[in-house]
Motif scaffolding. Structure first.
Motif, mmCIF file in Angstrom:
data_model
loop_
_atom_site.group_PDB
_atom_site.id
_atom_site.type_symbol
_atom_site.label_atom_id
_atom_site.label_comp_id
_atom_site.label_asym_id
_atom_site.label_seq_id
_atom_site.Cartn_x
_atom_site.Cartn_y
_atom_site.Cartn_z
ATOM 1 N N GLN A 8 -12.668 11.307 1.731
ATOM 2 C CA GLN A 8 -11.547 12.151 2.447
ATOM 3 C C GLN A 8 -10.583 12.545 1.389
ATOM 4 O O GLN A 8 -10.108 11.701 0.525
ATOM 5 C CB GLN A 8 -11.134 11.416 3.490
ATOM 6 N N PRO A 9 -9.856 13.574 1.896
ATOM 7 C CA PRO A 9 -8.513 13.788 1.255
ATOM 8 C C PRO A 9 -7.432 12.644 1.310
ATOM 9 O O PRO A 9 -7.538 12.118 2.251
ATOM 10 C CB PRO A 9 -8.133 14.858 1.656
ATOM 11 N N PRO A 10 -6.672 12.299 0.176
ATOM 12 C CA PRO A 10 -5.959 11.126 0.185
ATOM 13 C C PRO A 10 -4.994 11.304 1.259
ATOM 14 O O PRO A 10 -4.224 12.211 1.363
ATOM 15 C CB PRO A 10 -5.252 10.803 -1.201
ATOM 16 N N ASN A 11 -4.524 10.253 2.016
ATOM 17 C CA ASN A 11 -3.544 10.603 3.072
ATOM 18 C C ASN A 11 -2.297 9.960 2.328
ATOM 19 O O ASN A 11 -2.204 9.630 1.273
ATOM 20 C CB ASN A 11 -3.619 9.581 4.356
ATOM 21 N N PRO A 12 -0.819 9.972 2.718
ATOM 22 C CA PRO A 12 0.257 9.664 2.367
ATOM 23 C C PRO A 12 0.631 8.340 1.872
ATOM 24 O O PRO A 12 1.090 8.243 0.422
ATOM 25 C CB PRO A 12 1.303 10.168 3.342
ATOM 26 N N PRO A 13 -0.099 7.268 2.476
ATOM 27 C CA PRO A 13 0.077 5.877 1.748
ATOM 28 C C PRO A 13 -0.513 5.775 0.487
ATOM 29 O O PRO A 13 -0.067 5.268 -0.504
ATOM 30 C CB PRO A 13 -0.477 5.125 2.851
ATOM 31 N N LEU A 14 -1.847 6.473 0.244
ATOM 32 C CA LEU A 14 -2.529 6.415 -0.713
ATOM 33 C C LEU A 14 -1.920 7.288 -2.089
ATOM 34 O O LEU A 14 -1.863 6.657 -2.965
ATOM 35 C CB LEU A 14 -4.211 7.031 -0.507
ATOM 36 N N ILE A 15 -1.440 8.211 -1.553
ATOM 37 C CA ILE A 15 -0.539 9.307 -2.598
ATOM 38 C C ILE A 15 0.642 8.291 -3.067
ATOM 39 O O ILE A 15 0.700 8.224 -4.167
ATOM 40 C CB ILE A 15 -0.529 10.598 -2.086
ATOM 41 N N ALA A 16 1.304 7.736 -2.130
ATOM 42 C CA ALA A 16 2.701 7.226 -2.528
ATOM 43 C C ALA A 16 2.145 5.777 -3.477
ATOM 44 O O ALA A 16 2.795 5.614 -4.566
ATOM 45 C CB ALA A 16 3.084 6.629 -1.377
ATOM 46 N N TRP A 17 1.013 5.070 -3.208
ATOM 47 C CA TRP A 17 0.640 3.992 -4.064
ATOM 48 C C TRP A 17 0.375 4.655 -5.387
ATOM 49 O O TRP A 17 0.641 4.038 -6.356
ATOM 50 C CB TRP A 17 -0.624 3.475 -3.378
ATOM 51 N N ALA A 28 3.511 5.515 -7.357
ATOM 52 C CA ALA A 28 4.255 4.155 -7.877
ATOM 53 C C ALA A 28 3.621 3.304 -8.729
ATOM 54 O O ALA A 28 4.231 2.948 -9.526
ATOM 55 C CB ALA A 28 4.512 3.309 -6.504
ATOM 56 N N SER A 29 2.314 3.335 -8.658
ATOM 57 C CA SER A 29 1.478 2.737 -9.763
ATOM 58 C C SER A 29 1.808 3.471 -11.110
ATOM 59 O O SER A 29 1.817 2.582 -12.125
ATOM 60 C CB SER A 29 -0.105 2.581 -9.286
ATOM 61 N N LEU A 30 1.544 4.689 -11.161
ATOM 62 C CA LEU A 30 1.885 5.345 -12.396
ATOM 63 C C LEU A 30 3.332 5.177 -12.821
ATOM 64 O O LEU A 30 3.584 4.979 -14.064
ATOM 65 C CB LEU A 30 1.620 6.710 -12.208
ATOM 66 N N LEU A 31 4.389 4.961 -11.983
ATOM 67 C CA LEU A 31 5.523 4.966 -12.400
ATOM 68 C C LEU A 31 5.809 3.502 -12.954
ATOM 69 O O LEU A 31 6.497 3.272 -13.874
ATOM 70 C CB LEU A 31 6.644 5.128 -11.140
ATOM 71 N N LYS A 32 5.068 2.450 -12.408
ATOM 72 C CA LYS A 32 5.176 1.061 -13.069
ATOM 73 C C LYS A 32 4.664 1.017 -14.333
ATOM 74 O O LYS A 32 5.180 0.238 -15.091
ATOM 75 C CB LYS A 32 4.074 0.231 -11.979
ATOM 76 N N LEU A 33 3.926 2.040 -14.740
ATOM 77 C CA LEU A 33 3.380 2.114 -16.177
ATOM 78 C C LEU A 33 4.486 2.488 -17.007
ATOM 79 O O LEU A 33 4.577 2.197 -18.546
ATOM 80 C CB LEU A 33 2.121 2.914 -16.222
ATOM 81 N N VAL A 34 5.512 3.262 -16.534
ATOM 82 C CA VAL A 34 6.560 4.000 -17.317
ATOM 83 C C VAL A 34 7.852 2.737 -17.315
ATOM 84 O O VAL A 34 8.092 2.341 -18.385
ATOM 85 C CB VAL A 34 7.128 5.016 -16.845
ATOM 86 N N PHE A 35 8.062 2.234 -16.253
ATOM 87 C CA PHE A 35 8.862 1.303 -16.041
ATOM 88 C C PHE A 35 8.405 -0.159 -15.839
ATOM 89 O O PHE A 35 8.189 -0.314 -14.807
ATOM 90 C CB PHE A 35 9.897 1.590 -14.945
ATOM 91 N N LEU A 79 6.503 -3.827 -5.203
ATOM 92 C CA LEU A 79 6.769 -3.946 -3.897
ATOM 93 C C LEU A 79 6.244 -3.006 -2.745
ATOM 94 O O LEU A 79 5.436 -2.890 -2.039
ATOM 95 C CB LEU A 79 8.015 -4.608 -3.251
ATOM 96 N N PHE A 80 6.714 -1.566 -3.507
ATOM 97 C CA PHE A 80 6.557 -0.394 -2.694
ATOM 98 C C PHE A 80 5.150 0.089 -2.734
ATOM 99 O O PHE A 80 4.529 0.382 -1.893
ATOM 100 C CB PHE A 80 7.318 0.711 -3.072
ATOM 101 N N ALA A 81 4.498 -0.090 -3.943
ATOM 102 C CA ALA A 81 3.092 0.131 -4.065
ATOM 103 C C ALA A 81 2.169 -0.701 -3.317
ATOM 104 O O ALA A 81 1.342 -0.245 -2.917
ATOM 105 C CB ALA A 81 2.688 -0.033 -5.571
ATOM 106 N N PHE A 82 2.385 -2.118 -3.345
ATOM 107 C CA PHE A 82 1.660 -2.942 -2.600
ATOM 108 C C PHE A 82 1.726 -2.712 -0.893
ATOM 109 O O PHE A 82 0.880 -2.586 -0.524
ATOM 110 C CB PHE A 82 2.224 -4.514 -2.908
ATOM 111 N N GLY A 83 2.937 -2.345 -0.497
ATOM 112 C CA GLY A 83 3.161 -1.772 0.594
ATOM 113 C C GLY A 83 2.439 -0.547 1.168
ATOM 114 O O GLY A 83 1.763 -0.656 2.208
#
Length: 92
Positions: free
Chosen positions: A23-32, A35-42, A53-57
């Motif tokens: 299915q098209p991704p819903n907001p929690p999957l998009i946010a994950w 956040a996961s991509l940002l974890k690669l930068v920071f 923590l945010f990605a896990f949630g």
């Protein structure tokens, strides 16, 4: 229109009779994903910890929603597998 109640239908069809695997991704999957991509930068420090923590949630929320509100048994099983996987990754 009569629909057979076969195992395939129960596993892969939604209430309207459509086969649903993705299915098209819903907001929690998009946010994950963001956040996961940002974890690669920071990749260290408090900001990384907050992103982790945010990605896990977000992925936990998505898995929980799929487990208890998925449109078919396949989607619910996907939620269960994801929930077991993410909890297992945090425990080990």
């Amino acid at each position: 229109m009569t629909m057979e109640n076969s195992l395939f239908d129960r596993v892969f069809r939604d209430g309207d009779g459509n086969i649903v695997i993705a299915q098209p991704p819903n907001p929690p999957l998009i946010a994950w994903g963001v956040a996961s991509l940002l974890k690669l930068v920071f990749n260290s420090g408090q900001f990384y910890t907050g992103l982790d923590l945010f990605a896990f949630g977000c992925i936990f929320t998505w898995a929980w929603e799929e487990l208890f509100g998925g449109v078919n048994y396949f989607r619910r099983g996907l939620g269960l597998i994801a929930l077991i996987g993410i909890l297992g990754s945090k425990i080990l």
